[in-house]
Design an enzyme around this catalytic site. Structure first.
Site, PDB file in Angstrom:
ATOM      1  N   PRO A 128       0.731  -1.158   0.072  1.00 46.04           N
ATOM      2  CA  PRO A 128      -0.040  -0.097   0.121  1.00 46.04           C
ATOM      3  C   PRO A 128       0.860   1.517  -0.061  1.00 46.04           C
ATOM      4  CG  PRO A 128      -0.221  -1.141   2.149  1.00 46.04           C
ATOM      5  CD  PRO A 128       0.734  -2.047   1.430  1.00 46.04           C
ATOM      6  N   GLU A 186       3.064  -7.644   8.627  1.00 45.41           N
ATOM      7  CA  GLU A 186       3.146  -5.866   8.577  1.00 45.41           C
ATOM      8  C   GLU A 186       3.907  -5.249   7.391  1.00 45.41           C
ATOM      9  OE1 GLU A 186       1.828  -7.574  11.124  1.00 45.41           O
ATOM     10  OE2 GLU A 186       0.232  -6.363  11.123  1.00 45.41           O
ATOM     11  N   ARG A 197      -4.099  -8.730 -20.253  1.00 49.79           N
ATOM     12  CA  ARG A 197      -5.043  -8.215 -21.434  1.00 49.79           C
ATOM     13  C   ARG A 197      -4.870  -7.167 -22.410  1.00 49.79           C
ATOM     14  NH1 ARG A 197      -8.335  -4.133 -20.711  1.00 49.79           N
ATOM     15  NH2 ARG A 197     -10.136  -5.048 -21.429  1.00 49.79           N
ATOM     16  N   ASP A 229     -11.292   0.660 -24.228  1.00 50.45           N
ATOM     17  CA  ASP A 229     -11.432   0.468 -22.824  1.00 50.45           C
ATOM     18  C   ASP A 229     -11.525   1.987 -22.424  1.00 50.45           C
ATOM     19  OD1 ASP A 229     -11.362  -2.144 -22.652  1.00 50.45           O
ATOM     20  OD2 ASP A 229      -9.155  -2.210 -22.188  1.00 50.45           O
TER      21      ASP A 229
HETATM   22  N1  ADE Z   1      -0.965  -5.084   0.168  1.00 48.84           N
HETATM   23  C1  ADE Z   1      -1.821  -4.594   0.984  1.00 48.84           C
HETATM   24  N2  ADE Z   1      -2.468  -3.648   0.786  1.00 48.84           N
HETATM   25  C2  ADE Z   1      -2.205  -3.352  -0.793  1.00 48.84           C
HETATM   26  C3  ADE Z   1      -2.609  -2.526  -1.580  1.00 48.84           C
HETATM   27  N3  ADE Z   1      -3.564  -1.558  -1.463  1.00 48.84           N
HETATM   28  N4  ADE Z   1      -1.912  -2.270  -2.790  1.00 48.84           N
HETATM   29  C4  ADE Z   1      -0.974  -3.448  -3.109  1.00 48.84           C
HETATM   30  N5  ADE Z   1      -0.566  -4.363  -1.981  1.00 48.84           N
HETATM   31  C5  ADE Z   1      -0.947  -4.406  -0.979  1.00 48.84           C
END
Ligand code: ADE
Length: 236
Positions: A89, A116, A154, A169
């Protein structure tokens, strides 16, 4: 293209990879997807792949050793070194533009984390870039890796069968798609717009274009602004 996936849960990938476009693209050798289990490279008898963070704090961190060993095992399996991507994230958000860039690579090496996070030396030592699929936290990078694989595969030549498919697309030119209708002409008192039944291809194309602009403006105003600015640049 070859896509390597380093994960603790290779089985999670089986279902999404065995349907539709992803299945066909593999069968037709458009893409080769190689799943490797990081746990196979654990060195102790418990097959440990995570440990407590130095400095304290909650949760567990993925140890660098098994990830490096797994990486070094797969890297020489193809001549291209590959673009190394950590799913986290903390990464830059995956966009259609990035998917297009990735689809031009001969090889991607995706590393999906659990727990984590990763020991920082995995990112620095492997020269990995970080990609997120959105500003929310998943329980691991596996689903994110699958999203990336789907978005990229794709786009590979031949993957959709219909070569014009990907060019139509949403996002490919920064606008959403126009509304589509199929039979029946009247469904529960909702009628297909007359223009689509007119047979006038010029008018239909103009209507679809208007619809794309209108819907983007209404539903994704930030995309619309970007599109309008881009058009203004082009006109200069
Ligand atoms: N791992 C945990 N959350 C994630 C996300 N939003 N994007 C990519 N990998 C992740």
């Amino acid at each position: 293209m070859r896509i390597d996936v380093l994960t603790l849960f290779p089985d999670m990938f089986q279902m999404p990879l065995s349907y539709s476009i992803l299945k066909r693209a593999q069968e037709q050798n458009i893409v080769e997807i190689v799943l490797s289990n990081i746990r196979d490279f654990a060195t102790d008898s418990y097959r440990k792949v995570d440990d407590k963070p130095y400095g304290g704090g909650p949760g567990m961190v993925m140890m660098p050793g098994p990830v490096f060993d797994c990486f070094e095992h797969i890297r020489p399996q193809a001549s291209e070194p590959g673009r190394v991507i950590l799913l986290t994230p903390q990464g830059q958000t995956l966009t259609q533009e990035k998917a297009v860039q990735f689809s031009a690579e001969p090889r991607l090496i995706l590393i999906a984390g659990r727990y984590e996070g990763f020991d920082e030396r995995i990112r620095t030592g492997l020269g990995a870039e970080q990609i997120s699929i959105g500003d929310y936290v998943l329980s691991g990078g596996e689903l994110a890796a699958m999203v990336l694989i789907d978005a990229v595969v794709r786009l590979l030549p031949g993957a959709l069968g219909d070569e014009t498919g990907a060019a139509d697309d949403s996002f490919c030119d920064g606008l959403l798609e126009y509304p589509q209708y199929t039979r029946p002409e009247m469904f529960r008192n909702m009628k297909v717009p007359d223009i689509l039944l007119s047979g006038d291809h010029g008018k239909i194309a103009a209507w679809r274009n208007e619809q794309r602009l209108e819907r983007t403006k209404q539903w994704r105003p930030e995309l619309y602004e970007k599109y309008v600015k881009g058009q203004a640049q082009n006109d200069k």
